[in-house]
Motif scaffolding. Sequence first.
Motif, PDB file in Angstrom:
ATOM      1  N   ASP A  54       0.432  -1.210  -0.070  1.00 43.12           N
ATOM      2  CA  ASP A  54      -0.400  -0.208  -0.239  1.00 43.12           C
ATOM      3  C   ASP A  54       0.961   0.976  -0.574  1.00 43.12           C
ATOM      4  N   ARG A  55       1.812   1.507   0.369  1.00 43.40           N
ATOM      5  CA  ARG A  55       3.066   2.289   1.042  1.00 43.40           C
ATOM      6  C   ARG A  55       3.698   2.861  -0.171  1.00 43.40           C
ATOM      7  N   LEU A  56       4.272   1.287  -1.300  1.00 38.07           N
ATOM      8  CA  LEU A  56       4.782   1.776  -2.349  1.00 38.07           C
ATOM      9  C   LEU A  56       3.862   2.532  -3.270  1.00 38.07           C
ATOM     10  N   ALA A 153       6.171   9.890   1.105  1.00 37.80           N
ATOM     11  CA  ALA A 153       6.306   8.847  -0.338  1.00 37.80           C
ATOM     12  C   ALA A 153       7.957   8.627  -0.791  1.00 37.80           C
ATOM     13  N   LYS A 154       8.209   7.019   0.179  1.00 36.74           N
ATOM     14  CA  LYS A 154       9.492   6.324   0.563  1.00 36.74           C
ATOM     15  C   LYS A 154      10.098   6.697  -1.286  1.00 36.74           C
ATOM     16  N   SER A 155      10.535   7.794  -1.289  1.00 36.06           N
ATOM     17  CA  SER A 155      11.125   8.270  -2.747  1.00 36.06           C
ATOM     18  C   SER A 155      12.854   7.370  -2.891  1.00 36.06           C
ATOM     19  N   SER A 158      14.209  11.007  -2.052  1.00 38.37           N
ATOM     20  CA  SER A 158      14.895  11.682  -0.494  1.00 38.37           C
ATOM     21  C   SER A 158      16.206  11.221  -0.032  1.00 38.37           C
ATOM     22  N   TYR A 159      16.419  10.165  -0.570  1.00 35.60           N
ATOM     23  CA  TYR A 159      17.780   9.685   0.189  1.00 35.60           C
ATOM     24  C   TYR A 159      18.884  10.356  -0.057  1.00 35.60           C
ATOM     25  N   MET A 160      19.574  11.077  -0.939  1.00 32.40           N
ATOM     26  CA  MET A 160      20.606  11.534  -1.083  1.00 32.40           C
ATOM     27  C   MET A 160      20.705  12.201   0.110  1.00 32.40           C
ATOM     28  N   ALA A 187      13.548  14.808  13.267  1.00 29.75           N
ATOM     29  CA  ALA A 187      12.646  14.183  12.698  1.00 29.75           C
ATOM     30  C   ALA A 187      12.452  12.771  12.346  1.00 29.75           C
ATOM     31  N   GLU A 188      13.975  11.898  11.894  1.00 24.97           N
ATOM     32  CA  GLU A 188      14.219  10.624  12.519  1.00 24.97           C
ATOM     33  C   GLU A 188      16.030  10.669  11.922  1.00 24.97           C
ATOM     34  N   GLY A 189      15.980   9.293  12.097  1.00 23.38           N
ATOM     35  CA  GLY A 189      17.057   8.317  10.772  1.00 23.38           C
ATOM     36  C   GLY A 189      16.776   8.480   9.471  1.00 23.38           C
ATOM     37  N   SER A 190      18.513   8.262   9.457  1.00 21.09           N
ATOM     38  CA  SER A 190      18.699   7.759   7.863  1.00 21.09           C
ATOM     39  C   SER A 190      17.269   7.051   7.698  1.00 21.09           C
ATOM     40  N   GLY A 191      17.508   5.830   8.147  1.00 24.81           N
ATOM     41  CA  GLY A 191      16.437   5.167   7.483  1.00 24.81           C
ATOM     42  C   GLY A 191      15.834   4.740   8.738  1.00 24.81           C
ATOM     43  N   GLU A 192      15.073   5.497   9.474  1.00 24.63           N
ATOM     44  CA  GLU A 192      14.084   5.094  11.014  1.00 24.63           C
ATOM     45  C   GLU A 192      13.713   6.291  11.406  1.00 24.63           C
ATOM     46  N   ASN A 193      12.835   5.773  12.436  1.00 30.60           N
ATOM     47  CA  ASN A 193      11.538   6.804  12.745  1.00 30.60           C
ATOM     48  C   ASN A 193      12.453   6.634  14.503  1.00 30.60           C
ATOM     49  N   VAL A 194      11.578   7.800  14.585  1.00 34.83           N
ATOM     50  CA  VAL A 194      12.574   7.318  16.544  1.00 34.83           C
ATOM     51  C   VAL A 194      11.783   7.889  17.181  1.00 34.83           C
ATOM     52  N   GLY A 213       6.466   5.227   8.997  1.00 34.25           N
ATOM     53  CA  GLY A 213       7.039   4.227   9.448  1.00 34.25           C
ATOM     54  C   GLY A 213       6.288   3.033   9.918  1.00 34.25           C
ATOM     55  N   ILE A 214       6.118   1.856   8.840  1.00 31.70           N
ATOM     56  CA  ILE A 214       5.145   0.696   9.491  1.00 31.70           C
ATOM     57  C   ILE A 214       6.030  -0.314  10.982  1.00 31.70           C
ATOM     58  N   THR A 215       6.810   0.228  11.186  1.00 38.62           N
ATOM     59  CA  THR A 215       7.468  -0.769  12.403  1.00 38.62           C
ATOM     60  C   THR A 215       7.240   0.317  13.570  1.00 38.62           C
ATOM     61  N   ARG A 216       7.372   1.424  13.412  1.00 39.41           N
ATOM     62  CA  ARG A 216       6.978   3.022  14.437  1.00 39.41           C
ATOM     63  C   ARG A 216       5.042   2.441  14.587  1.00 39.41           C
ATOM     64  N   GLY A 250      12.344   0.725  12.351  1.00 40.94           N
ATOM     65  CA  GLY A 250      12.689   0.450  10.988  1.00 40.94           C
ATOM     66  C   GLY A 250      13.302  -0.827  10.453  1.00 40.94           C
ATOM     67  N   THR A 251      12.209  -1.205   9.847  1.00 40.78           N
ATOM     68  CA  THR A 251      12.051  -2.545   9.236  1.00 40.78           C
ATOM     69  C   THR A 251      13.618  -3.297   9.144  1.00 40.78           C
ATOM     70  N   ALA A 252      14.562  -2.321   8.168  1.00 40.58           N
ATOM     71  CA  ALA A 252      16.199  -2.747   8.744  1.00 40.58           C
ATOM     72  C   ALA A 252      16.890  -2.945  10.164  1.00 40.58           C
TER      73      ALA A 252
HETATM   74  N1  PLP Z   1      12.453   6.695   8.267  1.00 43.08           N
HETATM   75  C1  PLP Z   1      13.211   6.512   6.696  1.00 43.08           C
HETATM   76  C2  PLP Z   1      13.753   7.636   6.099  1.00 43.08           C
HETATM   77  C3  PLP Z   1      13.035   5.130   5.891  1.00 43.08           C
HETATM   78  O1  PLP Z   1      13.807   4.928   4.628  1.00 43.08           O
HETATM   79  C4  PLP Z   1      12.276   4.550   6.852  1.00 43.08           C
HETATM   80  C5  PLP Z   1      12.935   2.918   6.045  1.00 43.08           C
HETATM   81  O2  PLP Z   1      11.350   2.389   5.912  1.00 43.08           O
HETATM   82  C6  PLP Z   1      11.947   4.310   8.394  1.00 43.08           C
HETATM   83  C7  PLP Z   1      12.129   5.328   8.458  1.00 43.08           C
HETATM   84  C8  PLP Z   1      11.297   3.069   9.248  1.00 43.08           C
HETATM   85  O3  PLP Z   1       9.931   2.797   7.977  1.00 43.08           O
HETATM   86  P1  PLP Z   1       9.514   1.131   8.257  1.00 43.08           P
HETATM   87  O4  PLP Z   1       9.350   1.241   9.158  1.00 43.08           O
HETATM   88  O5  PLP Z   1       8.357   0.728   7.532  1.00 43.08           O
HETATM   89  O6  PLP Z   1      10.501   0.233   7.615  1.00 43.08           O
END
Ligand code: PLP
Length: 292
Positions: A54-56, A153-155, A158-160, A187-194, A213-216, A250-252
């Motif tokens: 759904d998020r994709l 959007a997980k685009s 945005s990851y630069m 705001a958040e980590g590089s790929g995580e919520n906090v 975030g889905i893990t959030r 985060g998922t990872a």
């Molecule tokens: N914030 C960013 C910028 C991310 O890239 C991610 C990873 O997908 C998350 C937060 C955590 O999201 P999720 O728990 O859905 O993996």
Amino acid sequence: DGVIWLDGKLVPWRDAKVHVLTHSLHYGMGVFEGVRAYETDKGPAIFRLREHTDRLFNSAHILNMKVPYAKDVINQAQIDVVRENKLPHAYLRPLVFYGSEGMGLRAAGLNVHVAVAAWEWPSYMSPEALELGIKVRTSSYTRHHVNITMCKAKSSGSYMNSMLALNEALSGGADEALLLDNEGYVAEGSGENVFLIRDKVLYTPELTSCLDGITRKTIIQLAEERGYKVREKRLTRDEFYIADEAFFTGTAAEVTPIRELDGRIIGEGKRGPITEQLQAVYFDLVRGKLDE
Ligand code: PLP
């Protein structure tokens, strides 16, 4: 080795290639997901598969990209790559990108391609991170304007920022970066919520400048079910400095404790008891050992 789902077909890993003039490679207009399959008693199980799909699709819609497949097809593609590659557990990467039919920002009528790859990725950070916690540095890079207005959007584009922030943190001797928004709030980590915890209450930034975030969401639900109050609000760096506990989700990263921010020890400087409890229930849930 293995196969990748590409535009409706499972192709050998080495054949899942793109042209150098792939539009998304140049301008970063592309969206993706990070999904995980966990080993359970009944075989590998993809955690929150539908939510990720759904998020994709929402991410693609925000960028005005039309995914040429139904959601069911993309769900099945993810199941198929895990199964065909015989992976007991896996990290999955669905990716939506523009083809190479035209260059330039005015290019129109570009084909939208979809790929789904999966591989084994045992630990995203160091293996000890989950147990001992990590050192974090506030970044000089912010979750900038485009990222904030488009943060649902997980685009790819945005990851630069995320990568610049993470590289800065790593080269400064930390394990992860904490990004602020344009106004200076966390705001958040590089790929995580906090999250932070103070007096047994969980706090996490509201969804104005971070990914939904889905893990959030999962952690908020698990915490509330266990009687903890959770507040979504703007948070400042100093609230983290004086928190009892803090962690990333985060998922990872799963649930990764934060033991230090900008050289300030958080709480006892190790994984806190509530973080440990929520981490344990999270692992039980993803491994199918907890009823939802
Ligand atoms: N914030 C960013 C910028 C991310 O890239 C991610 C990873 O997908 C998350 C937060 C955590 O999201 P999720 O728990 O859905 O993996």
